[in-house]
Design a protein around this motif. Structure first.
Motif, mmCIF file in Angstrom:
data_model
loop_
_atom_site.group_PDB
_atom_site.id
_atom_site.type_symbol
_atom_site.label_atom_id
_atom_site.label_comp_id
_atom_site.label_asym_id
_atom_site.label_seq_id
_atom_site.Cartn_x
_atom_site.Cartn_y
_atom_site.Cartn_z
ATOM 1 N N LYS A 118 -13.633 -7.656 -6.176
ATOM 2 C CA LYS A 118 -14.140 -6.656 -7.115
ATOM 3 C C LYS A 118 -14.637 -7.343 -8.377
ATOM 4 O O LYS A 118 -13.899 -8.099 -9.005
ATOM 5 C CB LYS A 118 -13.058 -5.639 -7.476
ATOM 6 N N GLU A 122 -7.655 4.149 -1.892
ATOM 7 C CA GLU A 122 -6.940 4.649 -0.720
ATOM 8 C C GLU A 122 -6.652 6.143 -0.845
ATOM 9 O O GLU A 122 -6.707 6.883 0.150
ATOM 10 C CB GLU A 122 -5.638 3.866 -0.540
ATOM 11 N N SER A 133 0.846 -1.189 0.000
ATOM 12 C CA SER A 133 0.000 0.000 0.000
ATOM 13 C C SER A 133 0.885 1.244 0.000
ATOM 14 O O SER A 133 1.994 1.238 0.521
ATOM 15 C CB SER A 133 -0.890 0.006 1.247
ATOM 16 N N ILE A 152 -7.155 -0.107 -6.306
ATOM 17 C CA ILE A 152 -7.040 -0.058 -4.846
ATOM 18 C C ILE A 152 -6.293 1.198 -4.414
ATOM 19 O O ILE A 152 -6.645 1.839 -3.410
ATOM 20 C CB ILE A 152 -6.351 -1.334 -4.324
ATOM 21 N N LEU A 194 -15.395 -2.318 -4.707
ATOM 22 C CA LEU A 194 -14.759 -3.205 -3.739
ATOM 23 C C LEU A 194 -15.796 -3.660 -2.715
ATOM 24 O O LEU A 194 -16.527 -2.845 -2.145
ATOM 25 C CB LEU A 194 -13.615 -2.496 -3.018
#
Length: 709
Positions: free
Chosen positions: A474, A426, A384, A422, A483
């Motif tokens: 997803k 975020e 991430s 993703i 999501l």
């Protein structure tokens, strides 16, 4: 006293200078054999065979040490003559890392010790015999004396010929940490053979697995054969039955992370055809597939924490793993109660997503069919861009792993797509406009699934929640495309079954685990809970579900039904694994001394936790904030209609527009009257047929079908 002093000296030398252990072994070999033989108890007709030792590999691979037996009668049994005792001496600085198994000439295995001793050092003059009164699980390092093994010695006294090669199989389950060495071992045959009662009758389905003497490893899968005996609900099953609901090949391997240290192992298996290829088949009434899990509830002494979670998740409308309790025998050795469950994968009967092939790299096709998880990193993953704690940029990172399709099946463009999606989610969730209902985080994520996931993690106060075994998926844009959190997975340490990070308390929040210990979990949840709309929707959903499937009465009834079903099997399980009243990491206090006490403690904690959440759940629920999760079901009447149709139970201030369409999608003119809690629509001018009414509300559109006479 001399041999004890010698082994204490060796242990200290080992801890300080393990690199010289082989030299130590060579220098004391003769003394060791003399002292070890002095330790043995002499029986009138006992015959003891001894074997040497060597270094135990510290890379996770197994090693086998052999003893050749000869000159014995050609048959051993449980009454006249057979195996009576197994002894060994091992130097190792973390006993619970070791799995030690006896392998008979015919391939029958007996688990001697696994996961015992914690961080204690060494097994010194440790013997396993059915004449002992204490289980190895109840002992402590260095385990000097006689103990009952984790398995049953009597299973090898099965009328086989004992003359041949016996093996001591050792695996260090926590590689690259602690070194070990087997100094030596022996086996004793006598006129007082091990005579454990053989379990044959079970009320649960019976799973019989044979590996032809091969070990079951963490990787790769071992080729084996599986038979399942199930005569119907409420009907007894016997290992001697010859009618099977499954009788075929499988591949099997050990699964799990921390659970691998327990003597009752968990397994992942795949059903195979005669050529060894994957074979979709139905097992115990579950939809046909080829990937399955044998979940071992060793640390969950109620057996129920996973099944309770999956049941409640299903009741909330989520897909969760189906499963059936069973009793498992591996190579004729009883292994206790297990749950045969599905695995998480894309399938029409599991996570129902569009199939993503290697050719789906553009347009709508590339946008869906992904299952991703946050977990311990095993295999390809990506980090991430947002650390678990923004105040500590150098802290650990959150890693995402694609579960389905598997990373080696992903096209680079597919990998780039899901990673970018993703990342976009975020980025927006940490942006100033994250609460915007159109451009904020809801643009990328399904709010309902995030709310239900939060509720289940918090109700169960899952110590692994949000950060381990955390799945989301997803689908393609044409099928929703956002999501979705779930399925729920691995809740064996939830529901008051962990004694760290404040998980044992019925108060407090699981998503705030970093208030109590160092842990890495996405900061999504701390951010979401500051969204006023999310808080209030959460409160409404919790309030609604507490009156139905999350109520104390509903949960207690489910637990009681499962206890009734499992009750007779739990006696056999805890005879095999005598751990009731014994601390098994990470069981919190109080420890139930009986199975009934374990269930009582589980219920009590659930009641206290639910009451605390009732008083502390974020947000509030009122008509002003009521959303699609708590709106009453809209009703239309009359339907079919002639001149006018009414819509009841709508909330006027949250409904923006009402339109009518014919079956071709053409928008039609209609006269709409907005009453206090009712919408009145004139339909007299419409020709007979089927029509759609669409309500555009604050949160989502609703579609209502009606017929015009």
């Amino acid at each position: 006293m001399l041999y004890q002093a010698l082994f204490l000296f060796l242990s200290n030398c080992f801890s300080l200078m393990h690199c010289y252990i082989r030299e130590i072994l060579n220098s004391v070999k003769q003394i060791y054999y003399s002292l070890f033989l002095m330790f043995l108890t002499n029986f009138c007709h006992a015959q003891t065979f001894s074997g040497s030792g060597d270094t135990i590999p510290d890379d996770g691979t197994l090693i086998e040490f052999e003893i050749t037996v000869s000159g014995l009668p050609t048959t051993i049994d449980t009454t006249n003559f057979g195996l009576e005792k197994v002894c060994f001496n091992i130097l190792h600085t973390w006993d619970s890392d070791l799995d030690v198994t006896l392998v008979a000439p015919d391939g029958t295995t007996v688990l001697l010790t696994s996961g015992n001793g914690g961080d204690g050092d060494n097994f010194i003059a440790t013997c396993f015999t059915n004449q002992a009164t204490q289980s190895i699980s109840q002992g402590s390092a260095p385990f000097t004396g006689n103990f009952l093994p984790n398995g049953k010695l009597g299973v090898v006294n099965n009328l086989q010929d004992p003359n041949g090669i016996w093996k001591l199989r050792i695996v260090d389950t926590y590689p690259f940490a602690d070194f070990g060495i087997l100094l030596g071992w022996n086996i004793t045959f006598s006129n007082s053979p091990a005579s454990d009662p053989i379990i044959k009758i079970c009320n649960l389905p019976i799973v019989l697995i044979t590996t032809n003497g091969l070990p079951i490893l963490n990787d790769p899968k071992t080729a084996a054969h599986m038979k399942i005996i199930f005569n119907g609900w409420g009907v007894q099953n016997s290992v001697d039955d010859t009618v099977y609901v499954y009788d075929g090949k499988i591949g099997i391997e050990v699964r799990g992370s921390s659970s691998q240290m327990f003597p009752q192992k968990q397994y992942r298996l795949e059903t195979r055809d005669s050529l060894g290829n994957n074979l979709d088949t139905t097992l115990l009434g579950m939809p046909a597939e080829n990937d399955w899990i044998l979940y071992a509830p060793y640390t969950d002494k109620s057996f129920l924490r996973n099944r309770l979670t999956y049941k409640l998740g299903m009741d909330l409308g989520m897909y969760n793993l189906r499963g059936q309790f069973c009793e498992v025998f591996i190579n004729s050795e009883y292994k206790g109660v297990y749950e045969l469950t599905e695995t998480i994968k894309r399938s029409k009967d599991r996570v129902s997503l569009a199939k993503l092939t290697a050719n789906d790299t553009i347009g709508d096709e590339v946008t869906g069919g992904y299952i991703v998880k946050i977990d311990w990193v095993k295999g390809p993953s990506w980090p991430s861009n947002y650390p678990p704690d923004p105040t500590q940029p150098q802290n650990n990172v959150i890693n995402f792993q694609c579960v389905d399709p598997k990373p080696d099946s992903l096209h680079p463009k597919q990998q780039q797509y899901i990673q970018a999606y993703i990342d976009s989610f975020e980025t927006v969730i940490f942006s100033p406009s994250y609460t915007d209902t159109v451009t904020g985080w809801r643009k990328f994520a399904d709010e309902r699934s995030f709310i239900d996931f939060f509720i289940m993690n918090e109700f169960a106060k899952n110590v692994d929640g949000y950060r381990l075994s955390t799945y989301f998926y997803k689908d393609k844009f044409s099928k929703g495309g956002k999501l979705h959190m779930g399925p729920l997975f691995d809740y064996n340490l939830a529901w008051h079954n962990a004694d760290y990070c404040n998980a044992q308390s019925y108060t407090g929040w699981a998503y705030r685990i970093t208030d109590h210990c160092a842990a890495d979990l996405p900061m999504w949840w701390k951010r979401l809970i500051t969204d006023p709309l999310f808080r209030n929707n959460l409160h409404c959903r919790w309030q609604d579900m507490r009156s139905t499937v999350l109520s104390k009465t509903y949960i207690y009834n489910f637990i009681d039904s499962m206890v009734t079903y499992i009750d007779s099997a739990q006696y056999r399980h805890y005879n095999q694994w005598p751990i009731l009243g014994v601390y098994v990491w990470p069981n919190p206090s109080p420890l139930g001394q009986t199975y009934a006490e374990e269930i009582m403690h589980l219920k009590q904690w659930i009641d206290e936790r639910g009451t605390w959440l009732d008083a502390n759940m974020y947000g509030f629920c009122s008509l002003q904030w009521m959303d699609e999760f708590s709106l009453p079901v809209l009703s239309t009447y009359p339907n079919p209609a002639t001149d006018v149709i009414y819509i009841d139970n709508f909330i006027r201030e949250q409904t923006y527009s009402v339109t009518i369409y014919d079956c071709t999608g053409k928008q039609l003119n209609a006269t709409v009257a907005w009453l206090d809690d009712q919408i009145k629509i004139q339909v007299a001018h419409l020709t007979p047929g089927a029509y759609l009414i669409k309500l555009n509300t604050k949160y989502k559109p609703y579609t209502i079908r009606f017929l015009k006479n």
